[in-house]
Design an enzyme around this catalytic site. Sequence first.
Site, PDB file in Angstrom:
ATOM      1  N   SER A  17       0.806  -1.224   0.000  1.00 26.43           N
ATOM      2  CA  SER A  17       0.000   0.000   0.000  1.00 26.43           C
ATOM      3  C   SER A  17       0.841   1.277   0.000  1.00 26.43           C
ATOM      4  O   SER A  17       0.502   2.237  -0.706  1.00 26.43           O
ATOM      5  CB  SER A  17      -0.973  -0.007   1.180  1.00 26.43           C
ATOM      6  OG  SER A  17      -1.966  -0.992   0.991  1.00 26.43           O
ATOM      7  N   LYS A  67     -10.609  -4.577  10.551  1.00 28.09           N
ATOM      8  CA  LYS A  67     -11.643  -4.022   9.677  1.00 28.09           C
ATOM      9  C   LYS A  67     -13.008  -3.912  10.355  1.00 28.09           C
ATOM     10  O   LYS A  67     -13.812  -3.050  10.009  1.00 28.09           O
ATOM     11  CB  LYS A  67     -11.768  -4.849   8.392  1.00 28.09           C
ATOM     12  CG  LYS A  67     -10.589  -4.681   7.436  1.00 28.09           C
ATOM     13  CD  LYS A  67     -10.828  -5.429   6.140  1.00 28.09           C
ATOM     14  CE  LYS A  67      -9.665  -5.268   5.189  1.00 28.09           C
ATOM     15  NZ  LYS A  67      -9.892  -5.905   3.886  1.00 28.09           N
ATOM     16  N   ASN A  88     -12.411  -0.574   5.432  1.00 27.96           N
ATOM     17  CA  ASN A  88     -10.995  -0.644   5.064  1.00 27.96           C
ATOM     18  C   ASN A  88     -10.415   0.727   4.728  1.00 27.96           C
ATOM     19  O   ASN A  88      -9.223   0.849   4.465  1.00 27.96           O
ATOM     20  CB  ASN A  88     -10.780  -1.602   3.879  1.00 27.96           C
ATOM     21  CG  ASN A  88     -11.136  -0.966   2.553  1.00 27.96           C
ATOM     22  OD1 ASN A  88     -12.152  -0.269   2.441  1.00 27.96           O
ATOM     23  ND2 ASN A  88     -10.320  -1.192   1.544  1.00 27.96           N
ATOM     24  N   ASP A 103     -13.102  -2.358  -0.760  1.00 25.76           N
ATOM     25  CA  ASP A 103     -12.678  -3.680  -1.245  1.00 25.76           C
ATOM     26  C   ASP A 103     -13.606  -4.201  -2.339  1.00 25.76           C
ATOM     27  O   ASP A 103     -13.157  -4.710  -3.363  1.00 25.76           O
ATOM     28  CB  ASP A 103     -12.634  -4.690  -0.088  1.00 25.76           C
ATOM     29  CG  ASP A 103     -11.407  -4.514   0.799  1.00 25.76           C
ATOM     30  OD1 ASP A 103     -10.366  -4.056   0.289  1.00 25.76           O
ATOM     31  OD2 ASP A 103     -11.493  -4.833   1.993  1.00 25.76           O
ATOM     32  N   GLY A 130     -15.530 -19.784   0.025  1.00 28.42           N
ATOM     33  CA  GLY A 130     -15.219 -19.104   1.270  1.00 28.42           C
ATOM     34  C   GLY A 130     -16.365 -18.220   1.702  1.00 28.42           C
ATOM     35  O   GLY A 130     -17.203 -17.815   0.890  1.00 28.42           O
ATOM     36  N   ALA A 134     -13.968 -11.043   3.059  1.00 26.48           N
ATOM     37  CA  ALA A 134     -13.761 -10.743   1.640  1.00 26.48           C
ATOM     38  C   ALA A 134     -14.916 -11.270   0.804  1.00 26.48           C
ATOM     39  O   ALA A 134     -15.407 -10.592  -0.105  1.00 26.48           O
ATOM     40  CB  ALA A 134     -12.443 -11.351   1.165  1.00 26.48           C
ATOM     41  N   GLY A 245      -5.395 -11.493  -8.178  1.00 26.71           N
ATOM     42  CA  GLY A 245      -5.782 -10.784  -6.962  1.00 26.71           C
ATOM     43  C   GLY A 245      -5.151  -9.417  -6.778  1.00 26.71           C
ATOM     44  O   GLY A 245      -5.744  -8.537  -6.145  1.00 26.71           O
TER      45      GLY A 245
END
EC number: 1.1.1.25
Length: 281
Positions: A17, A67, A88, A103, A130, A134, A245
Amino acid sequence: MKYKLGLIGYPIKQSMSPWIHKQFLKRAKLEGDYSIQEINPDESFAEEIVRLRNSRFDGFNVTVPYKKRIMQYLDQLDEDAQTIGAVNTVVCRNGKWMGYNTDWIGFITSLKHHYPSIFQNRRSKILLIGAGGAARGIYYGLLKEKFTRIDIANRTHSNAEAIAELAGANGRTSIMTLKDAENNLESYDLIIQTTNIGMKPNVYDMTISLSQLHGSSIVSDIVYQPINTEFLYQASQKGASIHYGHTMLLYQAQYAFELWTSKKVPVDDMEEQLRHKLEGE
Protein backbone atom coordinates in the site's frame (compact mmCIF):
# COMPACT_ATOMS: atom_id res chain seq x y z
CA MET A 1 -1.80 20.97 1.29
CA LYS A 2 0.40 18.05 2.34
CA TYR A 3 -1.56 14.82 2.81
CA LYS A 4 -0.87 12.57 5.77
CA LEU A 5 -2.08 9.05 4.93
CA GLY A 6 -1.39 5.59 6.31
CA LEU A 7 -2.33 1.99 6.98
CA ILE A 8 -3.21 0.23 10.22
CA GLY A 9 -3.20 -3.54 10.72
CA TYR A 10 -0.95 -6.40 11.81
CA PRO A 11 1.34 -7.67 10.42
CA ILE A 12 1.74 -5.12 7.62
CA LYS A 13 5.46 -4.38 7.23
CA GLN A 14 5.46 -6.10 3.81
CA SER A 15 2.36 -4.23 2.57
CA MET A 16 2.42 -2.80 -0.95
CA SER A 17 0.00 0.00 0.00
CA PRO A 18 2.76 2.58 0.70
CA TRP A 19 4.24 2.02 -2.76
CA ILE A 20 0.81 2.25 -4.42
CA HIS A 21 -0.28 5.45 -2.68
CA LYS A 22 3.08 7.17 -3.08
CA GLN A 23 2.70 6.49 -6.81
CA PHE A 24 -0.79 8.00 -6.66
CA LEU A 25 0.46 11.13 -4.87
CA LYS A 26 3.15 11.57 -7.50
CA ARG A 27 0.74 11.06 -10.41
CA ALA A 28 -1.81 13.45 -8.91
CA LYS A 29 0.97 16.02 -8.32
CA LEU A 30 0.11 16.20 -4.63
CA GLU A 31 2.44 16.48 -1.66
CA GLY A 32 2.18 13.97 1.13
CA ASP A 33 3.23 10.67 2.60
CA TYR A 34 1.73 7.25 3.31
CA SER A 35 3.08 5.42 6.34
CA ILE A 36 2.74 2.04 8.03
CA GLN A 37 1.05 2.22 11.44
CA GLU A 38 1.42 -1.35 12.69
CA ILE A 39 -0.69 -2.08 15.77
CA ASN A 40 0.28 -5.26 17.58
CA PRO A 41 -2.80 -7.09 18.92
CA ASP A 42 -1.03 -7.22 22.31
CA GLU A 43 -1.11 -3.41 22.48
CA SER A 44 -4.14 -1.37 23.55
CA PHE A 45 -6.12 -0.69 20.38
CA ALA A 46 -8.05 2.12 22.07
CA GLU A 47 -4.81 3.89 23.03
CA GLU A 48 -3.48 3.54 19.48
CA ILE A 49 -6.67 5.09 18.13
CA VAL A 50 -6.20 8.08 20.46
CA ARG A 51 -2.64 8.41 19.14
CA LEU A 52 -3.93 8.31 15.55
CA ARG A 53 -6.53 10.99 16.26
CA ASN A 54 -3.86 13.21 17.78
CA SER A 55 -1.60 12.62 14.77
CA ARG A 56 -4.02 14.47 12.49
CA PHE A 57 -4.18 12.00 9.61
CA ASP A 58 -6.17 13.01 6.52
CA GLY A 59 -7.08 9.37 5.97
CA PHE A 60 -5.91 5.83 6.47
CA ASN A 61 -6.56 2.29 5.30
CA VAL A 62 -7.47 -0.55 7.63
CA THR A 63 -6.54 -4.18 7.08
CA VAL A 64 -6.67 -7.39 9.10
CA PRO A 65 -7.38 -7.85 11.93
CA TYR A 66 -9.06 -4.46 12.46
CA LYS A 67 -11.64 -4.02 9.68
CA LYS A 68 -14.53 -4.70 12.05
CA ARG A 69 -12.94 -3.39 15.24
CA ILE A 70 -12.33 0.09 13.84
CA MET A 71 -16.05 0.63 13.28
CA GLN A 72 -16.83 1.45 16.93
CA TYR A 73 -14.33 4.33 16.83
CA LEU A 74 -15.84 6.06 13.79
CA ASP A 75 -18.09 9.12 13.82
CA GLN A 76 -19.95 8.12 10.66
CA LEU A 77 -20.29 5.02 8.52
CA ASP A 78 -20.93 4.82 4.79
CA GLU A 79 -24.04 2.77 3.93
CA ASP A 80 -22.06 0.17 1.94
CA ALA A 81 -19.57 -0.35 4.78
CA GLN A 82 -22.42 -0.67 7.27
CA THR A 83 -24.12 -3.37 5.19
CA ILE A 84 -20.89 -5.27 4.59
CA GLY A 85 -19.92 -4.93 8.25
CA ALA A 86 -16.30 -3.97 7.60
CA VAL A 87 -14.27 -0.81 6.99
CA ASN A 88 -11.00 -0.64 5.06
CA THR A 89 -10.80 3.12 4.44
CA VAL A 90 -11.22 6.02 6.88
CA VAL A 91 -11.54 9.64 5.79
CA CYS A 92 -10.55 12.18 8.46
CA ARG A 93 -12.17 15.55 7.86
CA ASN A 94 -13.08 18.43 10.18
CA GLY A 95 -12.24 16.35 13.21
CA LYS A 96 -14.62 13.55 12.15
CA TRP A 97 -13.76 10.02 11.03
CA MET A 98 -15.90 8.52 8.24
CA GLY A 99 -15.63 4.80 7.41
CA TYR A 100 -15.91 3.25 3.94
CA ASN A 101 -15.37 -0.12 2.31
CA THR A 102 -13.57 0.02 -1.03
CA ASP A 103 -12.68 -3.68 -1.25
CA TRP A 104 -15.87 -4.62 -3.07
CA ILE A 105 -15.45 -1.71 -5.50
CA GLY A 106 -11.86 -2.79 -6.12
CA PHE A 107 -12.94 -6.29 -7.07
CA ILE A 108 -15.83 -5.22 -9.31
CA THR A 109 -13.79 -2.50 -11.05
CA SER A 110 -10.93 -4.90 -11.72
CA LEU A 111 -13.30 -7.57 -13.04
CA LYS A 112 -15.00 -5.04 -15.32
CA HIS A 113 -11.62 -3.90 -16.60
CA HIS A 114 -10.40 -7.38 -17.48
CA TYR A 115 -13.61 -9.27 -18.27
CA PRO A 116 -16.36 -6.83 -19.27
CA SER A 117 -18.19 -9.63 -21.09
CA ILE A 118 -19.30 -11.24 -17.81
CA PHE A 119 -21.35 -8.09 -17.10
CA GLN A 120 -23.32 -8.47 -20.32
CA ASN A 121 -25.29 -11.34 -18.80
CA ARG A 122 -26.48 -10.77 -15.25
CA ARG A 123 -27.68 -14.39 -15.20
CA SER A 124 -24.10 -15.67 -15.42
CA LYS A 125 -23.65 -18.35 -12.77
CA ILE A 126 -21.12 -17.40 -10.10
CA LEU A 127 -19.48 -19.44 -7.34
CA LEU A 128 -17.85 -17.89 -4.27
CA ILE A 129 -15.45 -20.15 -2.38
CA GLY A 130 -15.22 -19.10 1.27
CA ALA A 131 -17.50 -17.09 3.53
CA GLY A 132 -15.26 -14.63 5.35
CA GLY A 133 -15.14 -10.84 5.19
CA ALA A 134 -13.76 -10.74 1.64
CA ALA A 135 -16.50 -13.07 0.39
CA ARG A 136 -19.15 -10.89 2.03
CA GLY A 137 -17.83 -7.75 0.34
CA ILE A 138 -17.55 -9.40 -3.08
CA TYR A 139 -21.02 -10.94 -2.76
CA TYR A 140 -22.38 -7.48 -1.91
CA GLY A 141 -20.65 -6.00 -4.96
CA LEU A 142 -22.05 -8.69 -7.26
CA LEU A 143 -25.55 -8.01 -5.91
CA LYS A 144 -25.08 -4.28 -6.59
CA GLU A 145 -24.23 -5.23 -10.17
CA LYS A 146 -27.57 -7.12 -10.39
CA PHE A 147 -26.14 -10.63 -10.71
CA THR A 148 -28.88 -13.04 -9.67
CA ARG A 149 -27.17 -16.46 -9.54
CA ILE A 150 -24.43 -16.44 -6.90
CA ASP A 151 -23.69 -19.62 -4.94
CA ILE A 152 -21.40 -19.99 -1.92
CA ALA A 153 -19.26 -23.00 -0.99
CA ASN A 154 -17.84 -23.08 2.52
CA ARG A 155 -16.94 -25.47 5.31
CA THR A 156 -19.25 -23.72 7.80
CA HIS A 157 -22.81 -23.55 6.48
CA SER A 158 -23.98 -20.83 8.88
CA ASN A 159 -21.28 -18.37 7.77
CA ALA A 160 -22.34 -18.75 4.14
CA GLU A 161 -26.00 -18.37 5.09
CA ALA A 162 -25.23 -15.08 6.85
CA ILE A 163 -23.75 -13.73 3.60
CA ALA A 164 -26.67 -14.98 1.49
CA GLU A 165 -29.06 -12.99 3.70
CA LEU A 166 -27.75 -9.85 1.98
CA ALA A 167 -29.79 -10.85 -1.08
CA GLY A 168 -33.05 -10.68 0.86
CA ALA A 169 -36.21 -12.55 -0.06
CA ASN A 170 -35.43 -12.52 -3.79
CA GLY A 171 -32.05 -14.20 -3.40
CA ARG A 172 -31.22 -17.28 -5.47
CA THR A 173 -28.10 -18.39 -3.63
CA SER A 174 -27.39 -22.05 -2.98
CA ILE A 175 -25.13 -22.91 -0.04
CA MET A 176 -23.00 -26.00 -0.60
CA THR A 177 -20.08 -27.96 0.76
CA LEU A 178 -16.65 -27.66 -0.83
CA LYS A 179 -17.04 -31.21 -2.15
CA ASP A 180 -20.34 -30.34 -3.82
CA ALA A 181 -18.68 -27.32 -5.40
CA GLU A 182 -15.88 -29.52 -6.75
CA ASN A 183 -18.40 -31.83 -8.39
CA ASN A 184 -20.36 -29.00 -10.04
CA LEU A 185 -17.61 -26.65 -11.22
CA GLU A 186 -18.45 -27.12 -14.90
CA SER A 187 -21.75 -25.27 -14.41
CA TYR A 188 -20.16 -21.95 -13.35
CA ASP A 189 -19.17 -19.01 -15.56
CA LEU A 190 -17.16 -17.27 -12.81
CA ILE A 191 -15.43 -18.89 -9.82
CA ILE A 192 -13.97 -16.67 -7.10
CA GLN A 193 -11.58 -18.00 -4.44
CA THR A 194 -11.96 -15.59 -1.50
CA THR A 195 -9.95 -17.28 1.29
CA ASN A 196 -6.25 -16.88 2.16
CA ILE A 197 -5.55 -20.53 1.27
CA GLY A 198 -2.64 -20.73 -1.13
CA MET A 199 -0.94 -17.63 0.28
CA LYS A 200 2.80 -17.70 1.00
CA PRO A 201 4.34 -19.78 2.51
CA ASN A 202 1.68 -22.49 1.87
CA VAL A 203 1.69 -21.94 -1.88
CA TYR A 204 0.56 -25.43 -2.91
CA ASP A 205 -2.59 -25.48 -0.77
CA MET A 206 -5.97 -25.27 -2.50
CA THR A 207 -9.54 -24.93 -1.28
CA ILE A 208 -10.96 -27.41 -3.82
CA SER A 209 -9.88 -29.62 -6.70
CA LEU A 210 -10.38 -28.16 -10.18
CA SER A 211 -10.71 -31.50 -11.95
CA GLN A 212 -14.28 -30.68 -13.08
CA LEU A 213 -13.50 -27.12 -14.18
CA HIS A 214 -14.80 -26.05 -17.58
CA GLY A 215 -12.27 -24.31 -19.86
CA SER A 216 -14.65 -21.47 -20.69
CA SER A 217 -14.89 -20.29 -17.07
CA ILE A 218 -13.27 -17.21 -15.54
CA VAL A 219 -11.35 -18.08 -12.37
CA SER A 220 -10.41 -15.44 -9.82
CA ASP A 221 -8.25 -15.66 -6.69
CA ILE A 222 -7.97 -12.72 -4.28
CA VAL A 223 -4.62 -14.01 -2.96
CA TYR A 224 -1.79 -11.98 -4.52
CA GLN A 225 1.27 -13.39 -2.78
CA PRO A 226 2.11 -15.34 -4.87
CA ILE A 227 0.49 -13.66 -7.87
CA ASN A 228 0.04 -16.92 -9.77
CA THR A 229 -1.41 -19.12 -7.04
CA GLU A 230 -1.63 -22.88 -7.45
CA PHE A 231 -5.39 -22.39 -7.82
CA LEU A 232 -4.90 -20.02 -10.77
CA TYR A 233 -2.11 -22.11 -12.26
CA GLN A 234 -4.25 -25.25 -12.34
CA ALA A 235 -7.20 -23.25 -13.71
CA SER A 236 -5.05 -21.93 -16.55
CA GLN A 237 -3.91 -25.48 -17.32
CA LYS A 238 -7.60 -26.31 -17.82
CA GLY A 239 -7.94 -23.46 -20.30
CA ALA A 240 -9.82 -21.09 -18.00
CA SER A 241 -9.43 -17.30 -18.12
CA ILE A 242 -7.52 -15.93 -15.12
CA HIS A 243 -8.25 -12.94 -12.88
CA TYR A 244 -5.37 -11.99 -10.55
CA GLY A 245 -5.78 -10.78 -6.96
CA HIS A 246 -3.29 -7.91 -7.09
CA THR A 247 -5.61 -6.03 -9.46
CA MET A 248 -8.29 -5.88 -6.75
CA LEU A 249 -5.67 -4.43 -4.38
CA LEU A 250 -4.82 -1.72 -6.88
CA TYR A 251 -8.38 -0.67 -7.72
CA GLN A 252 -9.57 -0.59 -4.10
CA ALA A 253 -6.59 1.68 -3.39
CA GLN A 254 -7.56 3.90 -6.33
CA TYR A 255 -11.00 4.52 -4.86
CA ALA A 256 -9.64 5.06 -1.33
CA PHE A 257 -7.25 7.68 -2.71
CA GLU A 258 -10.13 9.38 -4.49
CA LEU A 259 -12.09 9.54 -1.22
CA TRP A 260 -9.15 11.24 0.50
CA THR A 261 -8.09 13.66 -2.24
CA SER A 262 -10.98 13.89 -4.77
CA LYS A 263 -8.42 12.85 -7.41
CA LYS A 264 -8.97 9.72 -9.53
CA VAL A 265 -5.57 8.51 -10.69
CA PRO A 266 -5.37 6.28 -13.81
CA VAL A 267 -3.83 2.93 -12.88
CA ASP A 268 -3.78 0.77 -16.03
CA ASP A 269 0.01 0.71 -16.39
CA MET A 270 0.47 0.19 -12.64
CA GLU A 271 -0.91 -3.37 -12.77
CA GLU A 272 2.25 -4.63 -14.44
CA GLN A 273 4.49 -2.51 -12.20
CA LEU A 274 2.77 -3.87 -9.09
CA ARG A 275 3.09 -7.40 -10.41
CA HIS A 276 6.85 -6.95 -10.86
CA LYS A 277 7.16 -5.49 -7.34
CA LEU A 278 5.28 -8.43 -5.84
CA GLU A 279 7.38 -10.91 -7.76
CA GLY A 280 10.55 -9.22 -6.51
CA GLU A 281 11.75 -8.07 -9.93
